[in-house]
Design a protein around this motif. Structure first.
Motif, PDB file in Angstrom:
ATOM      1  N   LEU A  83      70.771 -52.711   7.667  1.00  0.00           N
ATOM      2  CA  LEU A  83      71.051 -53.692   8.711  1.00  0.00           C
ATOM      3  C   LEU A  83      69.732 -54.071   9.379  1.00  0.00           C
ATOM      4  O   LEU A  83      68.880 -53.211   9.600  1.00  0.00           O
ATOM      5  CB  LEU A  83      71.997 -53.074   9.757  1.00  0.00           C
ATOM      6  CG  LEU A  83      72.582 -54.049  10.780  1.00  0.00           C
ATOM      7  CD1 LEU A  83      73.638 -54.935  10.129  1.00  0.00           C
ATOM      8  CD2 LEU A  83      73.189 -53.301  11.968  1.00  0.00           C
ATOM      9  N   LEU A  84      69.580 -55.342   9.677  1.00  0.00           N
ATOM     10  CA  LEU A  84      68.439 -55.766  10.482  1.00  0.00           C
ATOM     11  C   LEU A  84      68.839 -55.675  11.946  1.00  0.00           C
ATOM     12  O   LEU A  84      69.936 -56.112  12.331  1.00  0.00           O
ATOM     13  CB  LEU A  84      68.021 -57.197  10.146  1.00  0.00           C
ATOM     14  CG  LEU A  84      67.453 -57.429   8.750  1.00  0.00           C
ATOM     15  CD1 LEU A  84      66.948 -58.869   8.613  1.00  0.00           C
ATOM     16  CD2 LEU A  84      66.331 -56.448   8.416  1.00  0.00           C
ATOM     17  N   VAL A  85      67.976 -55.088  12.743  1.00  0.00           N
ATOM     18  CA  VAL A  85      68.251 -54.892  14.165  1.00  0.00           C
ATOM     19  C   VAL A  85      67.036 -55.311  14.985  1.00  0.00           C
ATOM     20  O   VAL A  85      66.053 -55.813  14.440  1.00  0.00           O
ATOM     21  CB  VAL A  85      68.624 -53.417  14.453  1.00  0.00           C
ATOM     22  CG1 VAL A  85      69.930 -53.042  13.763  1.00  0.00           C
ATOM     23  CG2 VAL A  85      67.513 -52.468  14.035  1.00  0.00           C
ATOM     24  N   GLY A  86      67.115 -55.100  16.290  1.00  0.00           N
ATOM     25  CA  GLY A  86      66.101 -55.627  17.192  1.00  0.00           C
ATOM     26  C   GLY A  86      64.816 -54.833  17.287  1.00  0.00           C
ATOM     27  O   GLY A  86      63.821 -55.328  17.814  1.00  0.00           O
ATOM     28  N   GLY A  87      64.805 -53.595  16.821  1.00  0.00           N
ATOM     29  CA  GLY A  87      63.577 -52.820  16.929  1.00  0.00           C
ATOM     30  C   GLY A  87      63.735 -51.435  16.344  1.00  0.00           C
ATOM     31  O   GLY A  87      64.844 -51.017  15.990  1.00  0.00           O
ATOM     32  N   GLY A  88      62.606 -50.741  16.236  1.00  0.00           N
ATOM     33  CA  GLY A  88      62.605 -49.402  15.675  1.00  0.00           C
ATOM     34  C   GLY A  88      63.488 -48.446  16.450  1.00  0.00           C
ATOM     35  O   GLY A  88      64.112 -47.548  15.877  1.00  0.00           O
ATOM     36  N   SER A  89      63.551 -48.643  17.768  1.00  0.00           N
ATOM     37  CA  SER A  89      64.360 -47.735  18.590  1.00  0.00           C
ATOM     38  C   SER A  89      65.818 -47.814  18.166  1.00  0.00           C
ATOM     39  O   SER A  89      66.488 -46.789  17.988  1.00  0.00           O
ATOM     40  CB  SER A  89      64.224 -48.101  20.066  1.00  0.00           C
ATOM     41  OG  SER A  89      62.872 -48.025  20.460  1.00  0.00           O
ATOM     42  N   GLU A  90      66.309 -49.024  17.997  1.00  0.00           N
ATOM     43  CA  GLU A  90      67.699 -49.202  17.586  1.00  0.00           C
ATOM     44  C   GLU A  90      67.893 -48.755  16.141  1.00  0.00           C
ATOM     45  O   GLU A  90      68.901 -48.124  15.798  1.00  0.00           O
ATOM     46  CB  GLU A  90      68.119 -50.670  17.756  1.00  0.00           C
ATOM     47  CG  GLU A  90      69.610 -50.890  17.520  1.00  0.00           C
ATOM     48  CD  GLU A  90      70.027 -52.357  17.652  1.00  0.00           C
ATOM     49  OE1 GLU A  90      69.220 -53.158  18.193  1.00  0.00           O
ATOM     50  OE2 GLU A  90      71.135 -52.690  17.221  1.00  0.00           O
ATOM     51  N   ALA A  91      66.921 -49.067  15.302  1.00  0.00           N
ATOM     52  CA  ALA A  91      67.018 -48.678  13.892  1.00  0.00           C
ATOM     53  C   ALA A  91      67.117 -47.159  13.764  1.00  0.00           C
ATOM     54  O   ALA A  91      67.897 -46.631  12.966  1.00  0.00           O
ATOM     55  CB  ALA A  91      65.808 -49.211  13.118  1.00  0.00           C
ATOM     56  N   ASN A  92      66.334 -46.443  14.583  1.00  0.00           N
ATOM     57  CA  ASN A  92      66.400 -44.982  14.558  1.00  0.00           C
ATOM     58  C   ASN A  92      67.732 -44.476  15.105  1.00  0.00           C
ATOM     59  O   ASN A  92      68.320 -43.545  14.564  1.00  0.00           O
ATOM     60  CB  ASN A  92      65.236 -44.394  15.361  1.00  0.00           C
ATOM     61  CG  ASN A  92      63.945 -44.355  14.547  1.00  0.00           C
ATOM     62  OD1 ASN A  92      63.877 -43.736  13.498  1.00  0.00           O
ATOM     63  ND2 ASN A  92      62.923 -45.043  15.026  1.00  0.00           N
ATOM     64  N   LEU A  93      68.195 -45.087  16.179  1.00  0.00           N
ATOM     65  CA  LEU A  93      69.478 -44.677  16.765  1.00  0.00           C
ATOM     66  C   LEU A  93      70.602 -44.781  15.728  1.00  0.00           C
ATOM     67  O   LEU A  93      71.419 -43.866  15.594  1.00  0.00           O
ATOM     68  CB  LEU A  93      69.805 -45.553  17.987  1.00  0.00           C
ATOM     69  CG  LEU A  93      71.198 -45.391  18.582  1.00  0.00           C
ATOM     70  CD1 LEU A  93      71.377 -44.001  19.195  1.00  0.00           C
ATOM     71  CD2 LEU A  93      71.488 -46.462  19.634  1.00  0.00           C
ATOM     72  N   LEU A  94      70.620 -45.880  14.988  1.00  0.00           N
ATOM     73  CA  LEU A  94      71.679 -46.064  13.992  1.00  0.00           C
ATOM     74  C   LEU A  94      71.595 -44.980  12.918  1.00  0.00           C
ATOM     75  O   LEU A  94      72.612 -44.386  12.533  1.00  0.00           O
ATOM     76  CB  LEU A  94      71.591 -47.448  13.339  1.00  0.00           C
ATOM     77  CG  LEU A  94      71.772 -48.682  14.242  1.00  0.00           C
ATOM     78  CD1 LEU A  94      71.917 -49.939  13.397  1.00  0.00           C
ATOM     79  CD2 LEU A  94      72.964 -48.539  15.176  1.00  0.00           C
TER      80      LEU A  94
END
Ligand SMILES: *Cc1c(COP(=O)(O)O)cnc(C)c1O
Length: 487
Positions: free
Chosen positions: A146-157
């Motif tokens: 999934l493309l998301v808004g930033g590394g922080s969100e990418a890591n959370l997922l």
């Protein structure tokens, strides 16, 4: 009596041709702004007069687009230095962007597609990009992303999928408090703070997060990781996840992903890799060995807006097994209607409404090709190595951490000055260099010492820029020293 004429309004312009003319002017101004960035100072601070322009009351009646644009140009564009678009911006980890990417953003906003899934071409753009990334990082065909808004969100997922998949009970239904044993995870003392936030948000609790010490190269001590896992297992806890970092924020070090993957395999743990910027070492000829083992990750997070130089904001999560990903986030409320029977993008993350952020990625990769990005990533590593050489060759400068990739941590030296004063001197240098119009660099603490930090994720930097920096740090350091002496 005649009925009062009904006036129905829209937000469309009265005159489309005038809009086009203004739009062309905006494109000209913006492209000029980017093209001339080297001629401006890296950082400009707003003055009181500029700030006052942002304290006006909310307009109730129209001022018009011309006026709004005029205010933007005078108040924002013309008062803005280069900052992260400038060739000598090397602070934190902030990507440069491109003028072409800005145009792609305009196209994305123009189509204004909101992507729930379905048989629409913009959906295919994201799917295509995710397929490309699976190939780049050696993920299997059955992987998802999934493309998301930033590394922080990418890591959370990624961490959410790890938690739900490894829990062994229905976390979505029962909640984390139903865990029969405390679920514990491991990172290093250099792991990014967004992991702490994910741990907090997911209800895992910071007490469940072990920060393993690093070696002299700022890499996770894998022997200590193994010891800690054994200790936790013996204590009846449930280790489930190890976070390996590809490119630490402080020093640009890379954990030994292969060795960590071996441990995870042996212990049955999930391997999540935070490759926010460093994952892209994978495409650089010389740097690729740094991420050996990245293809063994169960989940991987990386940014496109850092070391891929794309405009903010865009990052990506890849998950090795699609079903783990889907099972963590899928929800099909009635009001999704007919769409509810198919898998949608929102089944893989948090956002329902999402903008068309894949377009700039797709266009950027098509325009330049992956090889060019690989050469730029390598160029940044080579520039960091070059600057390291300048530091080592200068008696007034001192290297504070080994250079593994694109980050150089160093300081100004002043023999005889007590450590506390030296820290104070160095902590003042980034601001001073900004004020002198030289460069933007940041500072950090390494083993208690204040370090100046140069992080190169900049496609506009040239060797001469680093020569200038080295010289000006010496100059600024000497000035600070003199000031401190006369106190
Ligand atoms: C920048 C960074 C993050 C956070 O990514 P954002 O895109 O800023 O949210 C996470 N991990 C590392 C190692 C980073 O450098």
């Amino acid at each position: 009596m005649a009925e009062k004429k009904r006036v129905e309004e829209s937000l469309d312009p009265e005159n489309w041709d005038e809009l086009k003319a203004l739009g062309h002017r905006m494109v000209d101004d913006m492209v000029d702004h980017v093209a001339s960035v080297r001629q401006r100072p890296p950082a400009m601070f707003v003055n009181e007069q500029t700030a006052a322009a942002f304290m006006k009351p909310l307009p109730v009646e129209p001022e018009g687009l011309d006026a709004a644009y005029g205010d933007f140009k005078a108040g924002v564009l013309d008062t803005h230095g280069g900052l992260n678009t400038h060739p000598r911006f090397w602070g934190w980890v902030v990507g440069t962007g491109t003028a072409q990417g800005a145009l792609a953003e305009m196209l994305a906003a123009g189509i204004n597609f909101n992507m729930p899934g379905g048989p629409f071409a913009p959906v295919l753009v994201e799917t295509q990009v995710l397929e490309w990334f699976k190939g780049v990082f050696g993920f299997p065909r059955g992987a998802s992303g999934l493309l998301v808004g930033g590394g922080s969100e990418a890591n959370l997922l990624g961490i959410a999928v790890a938690r739900n998949t490894k829990a062994g009970f229905d976390v979505r239904k029962l909640g984390q408090s139903a865990a029969p044993r405390r679920m514990v995870l491991y990172g290093s003392t250099e792991t990014h703070v967004c992991i702490d936030k994910a741990v907090q948000l997911l209800g895992l609790g910071e007490d469940s997060y072990r920060k393993i010490p690093v070696d002299d190269d700022y890499r996770m001590r894998v022997d200590l990781l193994e010891a800690e896992i054994a200790k936790d297992k013996a204590a009846g806890l449930q280790p489930f996840l190890v976070i390996g970092t590809a490119g630490t924020t402080n020093t640009g070090s890379f954990d030994d992903l292969d060795a960590i993957a071996d441990v995870c395999e042996r212990e049955g743990l999930w391997l999540h890799v935070d490759g926010a910027f460093g994952a892209w070492a994978k495409i650089a000829a010389g740097a690729a060995p740094l991420v050996k083992g990245i293809d063994r990750a169960d989940s991987l997070a990386f940014d496109l807006h850092k070391w891929m130089y794309m405009p903010f904001d865009v990052a990506c999560t890849l998950i090795r097994r699609e079903e783990d990903h889907f099972r963590t986030f899928a929800e099909h409320p009635d009001y999704f209607g007919a769409a509810s029977t198919m898998k949608m993008r929102t089944d893989y993350g948090l956002q329902v409404s999402r903008y068309f952020r894949s377009l700039k990625v797709w266009m950027g990769l098509k325009e330049h090709g992956l090889a060019k990005f690989g050469r730029l990533v390598q160029q940044n590593c080579d520039q960091a190595r070059y600057f390291e050489g300048l530091v080592k060759a200068s008696p007034e400068l001192e290297l504070l951490a080994p250079v593994a990739s694109n980050v150089v941590c160093f300081r100004f030296r002043a023999p005889g000055l007590p450590e506390a004063a030296l820290n104070e001197l160095n902590a003042g240098l980034p601001r001073m260099l900004m004020g002198m119009g030289v460069a933007v660099i940041s500072d950090t603490k390494l083993r208690g010492r204040t370090a100046l930090r140069v992080c190169v994720v900049n496609h506009r930097s040239r060797r001469e820029d680093f020569d200038l920096l080295a010289g000006k740090v010496r100059e600024a350091g000497a000035m600070m020293l003199q000031r401190m002496g006369s106190r």
